[in-house]
Motif scaffolding. Sequence first.
Motif, PDB file in Angstrom:
ATOM      1  N   ASP A 109       0.863  -1.172   0.000  1.00 18.42           N
ATOM      2  CA  ASP A 109       0.000   0.000   0.000  1.00 18.42           C
ATOM      3  C   ASP A 109       0.903   1.226   0.000  1.00 18.42           C
ATOM      4  O   ASP A 109       1.382   1.673   1.044  1.00 18.42           O
ATOM      5  N   ARG A 110       1.139   1.760  -1.175  1.00 18.45           N
ATOM      6  CA  ARG A 110       2.030   2.909  -1.294  1.00 18.45           C
ATOM      7  C   ARG A 110       1.351   4.216  -0.897  1.00 18.45           C
ATOM      8  O   ARG A 110       2.018   5.209  -0.623  1.00 18.45           O
ATOM      9  N   LYS A 111       0.027   4.216  -0.840  1.00 21.22           N
ATOM     10  CA  LYS A 111      -0.691   5.432  -0.476  1.00 21.22           C
ATOM     11  C   LYS A 111      -0.681   5.651   1.029  1.00 21.22           C
ATOM     12  O   LYS A 111      -0.337   6.739   1.519  1.00 21.22           O
ATOM     13  N   ASN A 112      -1.070   4.648   1.771  1.00 23.81           N
ATOM     14  CA  ASN A 112      -1.215   4.775   3.215  1.00 23.81           C
ATOM     15  C   ASN A 112      -0.041   4.195   4.004  1.00 23.81           C
ATOM     16  O   ASN A 112       0.088   4.439   5.193  1.00 23.81           O
ATOM     17  N   GLY A 113       0.775   3.395   3.336  1.00 24.45           N
ATOM     18  CA  GLY A 113       1.835   2.682   4.018  1.00 24.45           C
ATOM     19  C   GLY A 113       1.369   1.310   4.469  1.00 24.45           C
ATOM     20  O   GLY A 113       0.177   1.002   4.486  1.00 24.45           O
ATOM     21  N   GLY A 114       2.315   0.470   4.813  1.00 26.30           N
ATOM     22  CA  GLY A 114       1.972  -0.871   5.261  1.00 26.30           C
ATOM     23  C   GLY A 114       1.622  -1.797   4.125  1.00 26.30           C
ATOM     24  O   GLY A 114       1.926  -1.533   2.946  1.00 26.30           O
ATOM     25  N   TYR A 115       0.924  -2.885   4.477  1.00 23.48           N
ATOM     26  CA  TYR A 115       0.664  -3.952   3.514  1.00 23.48           C
ATOM     27  C   TYR A 115      -0.781  -4.438   3.615  1.00 23.48           C
ATOM     28  O   TYR A 115      -1.354  -4.502   4.703  1.00 23.48           O
ATOM     29  N   TYR A 116      -1.320  -4.792   2.465  1.00 21.87           N
ATOM     30  CA  TYR A 116      -2.581  -5.530   2.430  1.00 21.87           C
ATOM     31  C   TYR A 116      -2.255  -7.019   2.527  1.00 21.87           C
ATOM     32  O   TYR A 116      -1.368  -7.511   1.825  1.00 21.87           O
ATOM     33  N   THR A 117      -2.958  -7.721   3.385  1.00 25.28           N
ATOM     34  CA  THR A 117      -2.705  -9.157   3.522  1.00 25.28           C
ATOM     35  C   THR A 117      -3.880 -10.009   3.076  1.00 25.28           C
ATOM     36  O   THR A 117      -3.716 -11.219   2.901  1.00 25.28           O
ATOM     37  N   CYS A 118      -5.043  -9.432   2.918  1.00 28.16           N
ATOM     38  CA  CYS A 118      -6.211 -10.207   2.505  1.00 28.16           C
ATOM     39  C   CYS A 118      -6.213 -10.317   0.980  1.00 28.16           C
ATOM     40  O   CYS A 118      -6.780  -9.476   0.262  1.00 28.16           O
ATOM     41  N   LEU A 119      -5.543 -11.354   0.489  1.00 25.47           N
ATOM     42  CA  LEU A 119      -5.345 -11.560  -0.940  1.00 25.47           C
ATOM     43  C   LEU A 119      -5.948 -12.899  -1.341  1.00 25.47           C
ATOM     44  O   LEU A 119      -5.724 -13.911  -0.690  1.00 25.47           O
ATOM     45  N   GLY A 169      -4.155 -12.944  -5.946  1.00 22.27           N
ATOM     46  CA  GLY A 169      -3.553 -11.742  -5.393  1.00 22.27           C
ATOM     47  C   GLY A 169      -4.470 -10.537  -5.318  1.00 22.27           C
ATOM     48  O   GLY A 169      -4.033  -9.466  -4.891  1.00 22.27           O
ATOM     49  N   THR A 170      -5.738 -10.695  -5.697  1.00 20.19           N
ATOM     50  CA  THR A 170      -6.681  -9.582  -5.605  1.00 20.19           C
ATOM     51  C   THR A 170      -7.014  -9.288  -4.142  1.00 20.19           C
ATOM     52  O   THR A 170      -7.263 -10.207  -3.356  1.00 20.19           O
ATOM     53  N   ILE A 171      -7.028  -8.003  -3.772  1.00 23.19           N
ATOM     54  CA  ILE A 171      -7.338  -7.594  -2.401  1.00 23.19           C
ATOM     55  C   ILE A 171      -8.834  -7.731  -2.170  1.00 23.19           C
ATOM     56  O   ILE A 171      -9.642  -7.173  -2.915  1.00 23.19           O
ATOM     57  N   TYR A 172      -9.218  -8.476  -1.119  1.00 10.73           N
ATOM     58  CA  TYR A 172     -10.644  -8.643  -0.844  1.00 10.73           C
ATOM     59  C   TYR A 172     -11.056  -8.019   0.492  1.00 10.73           C
ATOM     60  O   TYR A 172     -12.237  -8.012   0.836  1.00 10.73           O
ATOM     61  N   ASP A 173     -10.119  -7.482   1.249  1.00 12.27           N
ATOM     62  CA  ASP A 173     -10.418  -6.727   2.471  1.00 12.27           C
ATOM     63  C   ASP A 173      -9.213  -5.829   2.742  1.00 12.27           C
ATOM     64  O   ASP A 173      -8.074  -6.265   2.586  1.00 12.27           O
ATOM     65  N   GLY A 182      -0.075 -14.276   6.353  1.00 12.77           N
ATOM     66  CA  GLY A 182       0.537 -13.153   5.661  1.00 12.77           C
ATOM     67  C   GLY A 182       1.878 -13.554   5.089  1.00 12.77           C
ATOM     68  O   GLY A 182       2.141 -14.735   4.829  1.00 12.77           O
ATOM     69  N   CYS A 183       2.720 -12.583   4.903  1.00 15.15           N
ATOM     70  CA  CYS A 183       4.059 -12.817   4.334  1.00 15.15           C
ATOM     71  C   CYS A 183       5.024 -13.131   5.462  1.00 15.15           C
ATOM     72  O   CYS A 183       5.753 -12.253   5.942  1.00 15.15           O
ATOM     73  N   PHE A 184       5.023 -14.410   5.891  1.00 13.52           N
ATOM     74  CA  PHE A 184       5.888 -14.776   7.007  1.00 13.52           C
ATOM     75  C   PHE A 184       6.266 -16.251   6.992  1.00 13.52           C
ATOM     76  O   PHE A 184       7.401 -16.602   6.687  1.00 13.52           O
ATOM     77  N   HIS A 185       5.332 -17.140   7.315  1.00 16.55           N
ATOM     78  CA  HIS A 185       5.679 -18.557   7.451  1.00 16.55           C
ATOM     79  C   HIS A 185       6.247 -19.140   6.164  1.00 16.55           C
ATOM     80  O   HIS A 185       7.220 -19.901   6.202  1.00 16.55           O
TER      81      HIS A 185
END
Length: 389
Positions: A25-35, A39-43, A364-367
């Motif tokens: 999320d380049r606008k607000n910062g951070g990351y979307y994880t609900c993909l 890869g489409t964002i659903y939340d 998310g992007c971890f395990h």
Amino acid sequence: MKYATLYKDTLLHDIIPFWETYSLDRKNGGYYTCLDTSGTIYDTDKFIWLQGRQAWTFSMLYNKVEQNEKWLDISKNGIDFLRKYGMNENGDFYFSVTNDGKPLVNAYNIFSDCFAAMAFSQYAIASGDVEVKALAKKVYTNILKRIDNPKGRFEKNMDTRPLIGFSLPMILSNLVLELENVLDPQEVEKTIDYSVNQVMNVFLDTETGLIFEHVLPNGEHHDSFNGRLLNPGHGIEAMWFMIDIGVRRKDQDLINKATETILHILKFSWDEKYGGIYYFMDSKGYPPQQLEWDQKLWWVHLETLVALSKSYQYTQNSAILKWYTKVHDYAWNHFSDPENGEWFGYLNRRGEVLLNLKGGKWKGCFHVPRAMYQCWKAFENIESNNNFK
């Protein structure tokens, strides 16, 4: 293809590109994880512990794989969001916020704080940012203050049955090594001693060789839902933390004991009918209270692959290698999605995809990237030393 090559290539050419492409999320910062699958964002809600995990992942890759400025920038995107929106005025972290950082849910356990501390520590190593380094230490200190009450005001249980939970000593055994660059050496050793004792002497049952999720303070079991609860993935993940500590301390006995525990847990928790490792179990075989008990989850199998690869690296135990092959074949055949990238997270007992998401509230992007990195490095060592029998 050798295992080291498989894990390296999958990490760098499949898993990381998926999150680079879809989550930022380049606008607000951070990351979307609900993909979803593709890869489409659903939340758009942001879960703070997953923000910390992803920021940690990209800093870790920068520190240990390649000083790729893109990775450092992606990590900074999460670090800045965490610093600006992740915590309240007392320095306690939320569980979730809106996409633009408005608080939604207070953290109902301590794990948002733990992964924020990990992220700050790795980013401080990568960037040299002294303010972030100091923040990592401050968050760690706050965590220790809550060691006897990790859920705080969200604790639902009364004092009638004072069961203690496995999760915090388990995560501390890894967290303290992650924060070694910001902590005093005496604090590191003290926390390692505490964690090893809790994991291997309090929660590990000597009779069965299994790790229990809740025990009485003296390590005794209580015959109740919580007292009989097993989470095989937690127990096995903790064993690779113990192996890391054993390597650090040159303690082969600890490595061997962790290896034996991995074997005990796998023998107990493997689904002989459909394959895979159960999510939850009751130690006496009674019906578990968790309705999702028989699902097969991505992180359980990935953490098992890490534990088995590390165990084999330091023991060359043939039983470990046999189990590694069994778990590897199941995991790669059922969770991996070569068509769309990344791994599915949730299968039903039969091994069919239950939820076709690639990320959500818990995943998310971890395990996946962490396991790919850890297995890559373990097998790189194993294969280079001709220890693959």
